[in-house]
Design an enzyme around this catalytic site. Structure first.
Site, PDB file in Angstrom:
ATOM      1  N   CYS A  32      40.980  51.249  36.542  1.00  0.00           N
ATOM      2  CA  CYS A  32      40.119  50.461  35.785  1.00  0.00           C
ATOM      3  C   CYS A  32      38.755  51.404  35.379  1.00  0.00           C
ATOM      4  O   CYS A  32      38.165  51.876  36.346  1.00  0.00           O
ATOM      5  CB  CYS A  32      39.548  49.125  36.437  1.00  0.00           C
ATOM      6  SG  CYS A  32      38.496  48.262  35.212  1.00  0.00           S
ATOM      7  N   CYS A  66      31.341  47.303  37.192  1.00  0.00           N
ATOM      8  CA  CYS A  66      31.767  46.067  37.511  1.00  0.00           C
ATOM      9  C   CYS A  66      31.778  45.749  39.025  1.00  0.00           C
ATOM     10  O   CYS A  66      32.399  46.685  39.843  1.00  0.00           O
ATOM     11  CB  CYS A  66      32.936  45.917  36.934  1.00  0.00           C
ATOM     12  SG  CYS A  66      33.794  44.193  37.191  1.00  0.00           S
ATOM     13  N   CYS A  89      36.004  44.210  41.814  1.00  0.00           N
ATOM     14  CA  CYS A  89      36.829  44.935  42.530  1.00  0.00           C
ATOM     15  C   CYS A  89      36.256  45.565  43.651  1.00  0.00           C
ATOM     16  O   CYS A  89      35.349  46.393  43.303  1.00  0.00           O
ATOM     17  CB  CYS A  89      37.899  45.811  41.850  1.00  0.00           C
ATOM     18  SG  CYS A  89      39.058  44.613  40.726  1.00  0.00           S
ATOM     19  N   CYS A 101      40.166  43.237  31.227  1.00  0.00           N
ATOM     20  CA  CYS A 101      40.192  43.276  32.782  1.00  0.00           C
ATOM     21  C   CYS A 101      41.554  43.693  33.565  1.00  0.00           C
ATOM     22  O   CYS A 101      42.576  42.798  33.170  1.00  0.00           O
ATOM     23  CB  CYS A 101      39.527  42.088  33.642  1.00  0.00           C
ATOM     24  SG  CYS A 101      39.684  42.138  35.548  1.00  0.00           S
ATOM     25  N   GLN A 134      45.259  28.454  43.462  1.00  0.00           N
ATOM     26  CA  GLN A 134      45.443  29.740  43.739  1.00  0.00           C
ATOM     27  C   GLN A 134      45.421  30.828  42.708  1.00  0.00           C
ATOM     28  O   GLN A 134      46.041  30.463  41.584  1.00  0.00           O
ATOM     29  CB  GLN A 134      46.656  29.937  44.833  1.00  0.00           C
ATOM     30  CG  GLN A 134      46.294  29.354  46.398  1.00  0.00           C
ATOM     31  CD  GLN A 134      45.464  30.153  47.251  1.00  0.00           C
ATOM     32  OE1 GLN A 134      45.215  31.430  46.917  1.00  0.00           O
ATOM     33  NE2 GLN A 134      44.910  29.465  48.033  1.00  0.00           N
ATOM     34  N   TYR A 190      41.069  18.754  53.426  1.00  0.00           N
ATOM     35  CA  TYR A 190      40.667  19.644  51.982  1.00  0.00           C
ATOM     36  C   TYR A 190      42.124  19.970  51.267  1.00  0.00           C
ATOM     37  O   TYR A 190      42.496  20.948  51.107  1.00  0.00           O
ATOM     38  CB  TYR A 190      40.240  20.812  52.757  1.00  0.00           C
ATOM     39  CG  TYR A 190      39.037  20.865  53.689  1.00  0.00           C
ATOM     40  CD1 TYR A 190      37.903  20.630  53.263  1.00  0.00           C
ATOM     41  CD2 TYR A 190      39.248  20.982  55.005  1.00  0.00           C
ATOM     42  CE1 TYR A 190      36.698  20.630  54.195  1.00  0.00           C
ATOM     43  CE2 TYR A 190      38.349  20.654  56.107  1.00  0.00           C
ATOM     44  CZ  TYR A 190      37.107  20.511  55.702  1.00  0.00           C
ATOM     45  OH  TYR A 190      35.820  20.628  56.545  1.00  0.00           O
ATOM     46  N   ASP A 210      42.494  23.427  55.010  1.00  0.00           N
ATOM     47  CA  ASP A 210      42.265  24.474  54.107  1.00  0.00           C
ATOM     48  C   ASP A 210      41.032  24.456  53.549  1.00  0.00           C
ATOM     49  O   ASP A 210      40.894  24.104  52.428  1.00  0.00           O
ATOM     50  CB  ASP A 210      43.398  24.414  53.130  1.00  0.00           C
ATOM     51  CG  ASP A 210      43.260  25.621  51.988  1.00  0.00           C
ATOM     52  OD1 ASP A 210      42.684  26.701  52.240  1.00  0.00           O
ATOM     53  OD2 ASP A 210      44.053  25.542  50.953  1.00  0.00           O
ATOM     54  N   CYS A 237      40.608  31.602  53.724  1.00  0.00           N
ATOM     55  CA  CYS A 237      40.151  32.871  52.662  1.00  0.00           C
ATOM     56  C   CYS A 237      38.818  33.643  53.368  1.00  0.00           C
ATOM     57  O   CYS A 237      38.428  34.503  52.582  1.00  0.00           O
ATOM     58  CB  CYS A 237      39.838  32.146  51.555  1.00  0.00           C
ATOM     59  SG  CYS A 237      38.448  31.081  51.414  1.00  0.00           S
TER      60      CYS A 237
END
Length: 416
Positions: free
Chosen positions: A70, A78, A81, A157, A249, A278, A346, A373
């Site tokens: 990118c 940016c 990432c 993107c 997701q 959750y 979760d 996560c």
């Protein structure tokens, strides 16, 4: 020392997309570098305990270094990432190192970790089905720079799903908007959620692909301005309704991958009593309910009102499953839930916390499946579960967010 340049030898990876170096005895967290490299780094932040810096010149590159695909990736650009300068294989090793380090440091668990590929993005690009763009006061769309409110304008993107790019949001002006979220569902729906600037009306431009337009009213509430704003997501043979910008997701293969992993660990049997805490719009609850059958039962708990409505609709054909609204720590008490055969949790990035860990452990389930996560809050909670008789039995990690530092984990805890 801000903006000073340092020549550094880069050490191991750290949680958050950084690598660790040292300069005159102080820790330096370096972005855009890889372990083992020799770099020139520009200091971007100084605290009493450490420095933050960007690697702006690579003197001795790692064999894992690649040219970022990118043009907006790199120092001062940016911030979406973290690892575009690393090969995909190296990215997964770095994420595995982070998970292992968090488990070791916060939970005292020594474990070798392998981060598995999630089907649907073989080159690590074109996977993100929900992208939140920021908008400048002049209506130009972009993505925020790292740890900054500054906006990097973009015309595309590369990690966005092709169906997100098909909407063409980045090539339009959005007068009066502060943010624009573009969503493309696996069921073929498109939506754009617009966050207006205070006391400003929003001019919605014509788009390349028809999409529902929703206005963000804050605190997760959206109202349709055009279309219904309801998205269809498919996992296997089952369709899920997700309203507005409700949680789902973002990787097209993640929902099915995580569901399969959760069910493999939970091993639900016909007639069992399961909790999905959750529960969101009911992804795991649906899988559990199908497995426990009509002689079993599943209860989902979720605090978000829109998600509860969606989950109730998504589970309508499974009478053995029901969803209640409430925060987990008060909902279990209010509903007088004292036991369960198995529990799936979760939580958001903040994890469970000690109070919820203790309440879940009190249910005396034979197995707990924890979807996370964030490896740091996962490791913290695992240490508390272990002290309450639920040690970690197994763990899988998934690369559900290629090019970023994020990683999804599924952990199995069995009663000792």
């Amino acid at each position: 020392m801000n903006q000073a340049s340092l020549e550094l030898t880069v050490g191991p990876v750290a949680h958050g997309g950084w690598c660790v170096a040292r300069h005159e005895g102080r820790v330096v967290f370096v972005r855009h570098a890889l372990p083992g490299e020799r770099v020139v780094a520009r200091v971007t932040e100084e605290t009493s305990r450490f420095l933050r810096a960007d690697a702006v010149e690579i003197l001795e590159p790692s064999p894992d270094r690649v040219v970022p695909p990118c043009p907006y990736a790199g120092p001062g650009r940016c911030g979406g990432c973290d690892w575009q300068h690393a090969s995909l294989e190296a990215q997964r090793r770095l994420k595995a190192d982070v998970v292992a380090e968090q488990l070791r440091r916060l939970a005292g668990i020594e474990r070798e970790i392998v981060v598995e590929e999630v089907p649907g993005a073989a080159d690590g690009l074109g996977w993100r089905t929900r992208v939140q763009f920021a908008v400048r006061p002049d209506g130009v769309v972009g993505l925020r720079k790292h740890r900054s409110h500054d906006i990097q304008p973009v015309d595309a993107c590369l990690i966005a799903h092709p169906e997100v790019e098909a909407v063409g949001a980045e090539t339009r002006a959005w007068p009066g908007a502060a943010g624009v979220e573009v969503i493309a569902s696996s069921g073929g729906d498109h939506a754009v959620v617009v966050t207006p600037r205070p006391r400003r009306g929003v001019e919605v431009p014509d788009l390349d692909t028809p999409a529902s337009i929703l206005l963000d009213q804050g605190k997760g509430r959206t109202v349709p301005r055009r279309g219904t704003g309801t998205l269809r997501e498919r996992v296997g043979e089952r369709e899920f309704r997700v309203a507005g910008s409700g949680f789902w997701q973002v990787h097209p293969g993640a929902a099915e991958t995580l569901l399969d992993a959760v069910l493999a660990y939970a091993a639900p049997e016909p007639g069992e009593w399961a909790l999905d805490l959750y529960c969101g719009v009911g992804l795991f609850a649906a899988g559990l309910a199908e497995a426990v059958g009509p002689e079993g039962a599943v209860l989902g708990l979720e605090s978000d009102a829109a998600a509860v409505r969606d989950a109730s609709a998504n589970l309508r054909d499974l009478p053995q499953a029901r969803v209640e609204r409430g925060r987990v720590e008060e909902g279990l008490d209010r509903l007088q839930i004292e036991r369960a055969d198995l529990v799936v949790v979760d939580p958001p990035r903040a994890g469970l916390g000690r109070e919820v860990v203790e309440r879940v452990a009190s249910l005396d389930a034979t197995r707990i499946v924890y979807v996370s996560c964030d490896p740091a809050t996962l490791a913290r909670d695992l240490s508390w579960f272990a002290a309450l008789g639920y040690p970690l039995t197994d763990l899988r990690a998934f690369d559900a967010f290629p090019m970023t530092h994020h990683v999804e984990c599924v952990a199995l805890l069995a009663r000792s």
